[in-house]
Design an enzyme around this catalytic site. Structure first.
Site, mmCIF file in Angstrom:
data_model
loop_
_atom_site.group_PDB
_atom_site.id
_atom_site.type_symbol
_atom_site.label_atom_id
_atom_site.label_comp_id
_atom_site.label_asym_id
_atom_site.label_seq_id
_atom_site.Cartn_x
_atom_site.Cartn_y
_atom_site.Cartn_z
ATOM 1 C CD GLU A 166 -1.331 -2.383 2.021
ATOM 2 O OE1 GLU A 166 -2.130 -3.126 2.617
ATOM 3 O OE2 GLU A 166 -0.083 -2.587 2.014
ATOM 4 C CG ASP A 176 24.051 -35.894 -5.086
ATOM 5 O OD1 ASP A 176 24.643 -36.880 -5.581
ATOM 6 O OD2 ASP A 176 22.815 -35.812 -4.975
ATOM 7 C CG LEU A 188 20.263 -27.077 -0.092
ATOM 8 C CD1 LEU A 188 19.645 -28.125 -0.979
ATOM 9 C CD2 LEU A 188 20.187 -27.505 1.377
ATOM 10 N N PRO A 202 16.212 -40.836 -0.809
ATOM 11 C CG PRO A 202 16.437 -42.625 -2.286
ATOM 12 C CD PRO A 202 17.180 -41.461 -1.725
#
Length: 373
Positions: A57, A210, A214, A304
């Site tokens: 606003e 890996d 991130l 997983p």
């Protein structure tokens, strides 16, 4: 910006402005505002800025002032109820009242207990006509702020689990190779979803396999989300690429050795202990802590085993799945859930949206029982 707008068009513009605030406003909601004259001519527009800076606003009022236009007697179309409390910025209600706005149309009420209808009541008490834009605008506003609404109502972030897999549900080969199952367009799209999150979370299995950063890299972003790692024993190597990326880094542990805590803290990370059963991290406690940190959306990219932990705990609100048009055969699955004895025990989700992203298919699925907005 001089052609008159219908009320529906003005609110649509405000919602489009709110979408521009994705990745910018956390932990505040994404809000847009359009101010028009009595006959619908646009006077000013804006969206909420970074936390501690101007809300939508005020940005719209500043835009009108910069154009040398008076908003006296005008209408403000706002995608979320104007705030009525003093936080890091003054109440937006006061700004609208002081500017001489005659009518305010809102898309959705603010679920924040500090507002929760008080903003609309304050506007009405000042003689301003207050209207609601209708269910479609409300649904779009709530969808833009799904994490904010969820945190205000439940005290924890909205959990989105992202998975990239082959058509037969494999996220990696048996030897661990996974780069790349999905294409460049899907990876870039995934980073756009990372950008909208308040926190990105992975696990020690992914860190060791890996060595990810991130962070958000493939799309522009004004801020890096908090990065969180579930690492029960704090086995993360001090040479991990996590420490190379900008932004805060947080480890959730169970009962780690004191020297490991000190080593990670020396690298600038924070460690929080959330001990659970069998030496694991209590994921519900992790969510509660992130809620206290005002994280609205938690973006999970894990392996997983950790994916299974979130699912088994009933904490995944939404699955973001990218399917590549390939079959891999034997390999690692989406979640190590183990065999069921009956279909009644399945974790059920419903398709919410789907789209082609490059050569891949993006599926967005919500937990059964979640709102469809």
């Amino acid at each position: 910006m001089n052609s008159p707008l219908t009320p529906t068009a003005a609110m649509a513009c405000a919602l489009a402005l709110a979408a521009q605030a994705i990745g910018l406003t956390e932990p505040n909601p994404r809000v847009g505002c359009v101010i028009t004259s009595m006959d619908g001519v646009p006077l000013g527009e804006g969206h909420t800025q970074q936390a501690g800076q101007a809300h939508a606003e005020v940005m719209a009022l500043r835009d009108a002032a910069a154009r040398g236009l008076s908003v006296q007697g005008g209408t403000a179309y706002v995608t979320l109820e104007p705030c009525s409390h003093h936080g890091r910025t003054p109440p937006c209600c006061d700004a609208l009242i002081a500017a001489g706005i005659a009518r305010v149309t809102v898309a959705a009420s603010d679920p924040n207990p500090l507002v929760a209808g008080q903003g609309l009541a304050r506007l009405r008490a000042a003689g301003i006509q207050v209207e609601t834009a209708g269910p479609d605008a409300q649904a779009e506003s709530e969808a833009l702020n799904i994490g904010f609404f969820h945190r205000m109502r439940h005290g924890r972030p909205w959990v989105r689990m992202k998975i990239a897999a082959s058509l037969d549900g494999r996220t990696a080969l048996e030897n661990g190779q996974s780069q790349w199952i999905t294409g460049e367009a899907a990876r870039r799209d995934g980073h756009a979803w990372r950008r909208r999150a308040g926190a990105l979370l992975s696990g020690i299995g992914t860190v060791l396999a890996d060595d990810p950063r991130l962070d958000v890299r493939l799309v522009d972003t004004p801020r890096q989300p908090l990065r969180a790692i579930v690492d029960a024993r704090l086995d993360t190597p001090l040479s991990a690429r996590l420490f190379e990326a900008d932004g805060p880094l947080l480890f959730y542990a169970a009962e780690p050795a004191t020297e490991r805590v000190a080593a990670l803290q020396a690298r600038g990370a924070e460690v929080v202990c959330c001990p659970g059963e069998s030496g694991r991290v209590d994921l519900a406690a992790v969510l509660a802590d992130l809620g206290r940190r005002q994280v609205n959306e938690l973006h999970v990219e894990a392996g997983p085993r950790l994916n299974a932990g979130w699912l088994q705990a009933g904490l995944v609100d939404e699955c973001l799945v990218y399917l590549a048009p390939m079959l891999l055969g034997a390999g690692r699955g989406m979640a190590a859930l183990g065999p069921l004895q009956s279909l009644d025990g399945a974790w059920r989700y419903r398709f919410h949206a789907q789209a082609a992203v490059g050569d891949d298919l993006r599926l967005l699925m919500r937990r059964a029982g979640e709102p469809a907005a």
